[in-house]
Design an enzyme around this catalytic site. Sequence first.
Site, PDB file in Angstrom:
ATOM      1  N   GLY A 201      47.374   4.269  28.922  1.00  0.00           N
ATOM      2  CA  GLY A 201      48.445   4.223  28.014  1.00  0.00           C
ATOM      3  C   GLY A 201      48.420   4.959  26.732  1.00  0.00           C
ATOM      4  N   GLY A 203      50.666   5.070  23.025  1.00  0.00           N
ATOM      5  CA  GLY A 203      50.814   4.210  21.694  1.00  0.00           C
ATOM      6  C   GLY A 203      51.316   2.860  22.032  1.00  0.00           C
ATOM      7  N   GLY A 206      48.355   0.579  23.119  1.00  0.00           N
ATOM      8  CA  GLY A 206      47.558   0.267  22.226  1.00  0.00           C
ATOM      9  C   GLY A 206      48.247  -0.548  21.102  1.00  0.00           C
ATOM     10  CB  CYS A 278      33.073  11.361  15.579  1.00  0.00           C
ATOM     11  SG  CYS A 278      31.946  10.331  16.469  1.00  0.00           S
ATOM     12  CD  GLU A 378      36.769  13.928  12.669  1.00  0.00           C
ATOM     13  OE1 GLU A 378      35.687  13.859  13.005  1.00  0.00           O
ATOM     14  OE2 GLU A 378      37.789  13.399  12.752  1.00  0.00           O
TER      15      GLU A 378
END
Length: 471
Positions: A201, A203, A206, A278, A378
Amino acid sequence: MQDCSSFYIDGVWQKPQGSEKFTAINPATEMQSGTVALANKQDVDSAVSAANRAFESFSATSRNERLELLEAILVQYDRRTDNLAIAVREEMGAPKTLAEEAHVTSGRLNIATAIDILRKFDFEERVGTALICKEPIGPCALITPWNWPLSQTTLKLGAALAAGCTVVLKPSEHACFSARILAEIFHDAGTPPGVFNMIYGIGEAGAALAEHPDIAMVSFTGSTRAGVDVARRAAFSVKRVTQELGGKSPNIILDDADFETAVIEGTEAVMSNSGQTCVAPTRMLVPAHRMEQVKALIAAVADQFIVDDPAKPDTFLGPVVSRAQWERVQTLIASGIDEGASLVIGGLGRPPHLDKGWFVRPTVFADVEPDMEIARVEIFGPVLSILSYRDEEHAIALANDTNYGLAARVQGSPERSARVARRLRSGFVSVNGAPWSSALPFGGYKQSGNGREGGAMGLAEYLEVKTLAGA
């Protein structure tokens, strides 16, 4: 062509209740690589209901029963390593060697570590006349990213199952091929129906998981923006939320470090996985009087960063995951140029030998000022910013001058590096190149998240604490 048109719910593959689909694109070729069904609220309800039904029996299983299940999963994982490596390469562009030796291997190590942690974990503790019991929190939603899909997914799954929780996994729409294989692995290992469920899925799925009243906990890895949205939605039902979010990690190279090695290894760490990590040390902090030396060192090794077809064994950088990510990286490279940073290597556009695919030129900026966009945002691409510091105090201040606090590096003499490391506001600090392992807790300060994954602390996140006074 990969087919991700069914969800794994209650021990079987089920067709979606909606009709929305996502077209998966191979980032190296820009050609369609598969079709992914997208879950709607009804699909989420179905998966959560299965996890909720299974929780009562699975939460009551013994340590040995859960160990047997995780060991069976590990056996099946080892049988599918070739398939997993190919899937990661096709879905997010990881080079062949990196996919095999880092992506797939990290997933295996995470499962093996969960087994080891479970063997030793104390679920009960006596305090005077009271018994402190640590019990599985309930059905959990695991929302995972595309950049390290096997590592992040197995880190969550291993801890959740070791704790006795049932789960609904929602991988990124860009990482469904490897997730589908993981579901097959769990099925072949004999995972009881409803203990492991998986939907695909974007948006809507979630959001429905975060809001669902029968989900006791959400474990989320992704951007800070998306993490904030998950936390807001989860707050209405006061469920636990753990988050591993963004980072802008500093790499302090002290004057007494093995300077050449530190600079080269630090640059390689940013470029690996095409910068889509990350914890990548994307802010290199060096003594001001050595800036020119650093530029020369990086320029001398630039040809080692081979950008090419991820199927080739000598490729160091594949593409970034999507056109949208490529465009974002290009915008930020342009920002660095416009703001006056010195371009050491790389720059805008694809490498000249590639005319298709979302490939980014490995890019290094020097003479970066701390208020420049490339020093604060980032980027999530192969872009390194090098800043200069006057002295140790200035280096520490620059390192901590960020909204993030996920990871950091310090390199120099052992005593001095350890002293500096203690003053950094980061959840993980590597001193002189020491690596993280899944036996250690991992997570961030500030806007890099809440909670920890890995080790005994990672398992404890999936437990509630009950005090039995006088028991």
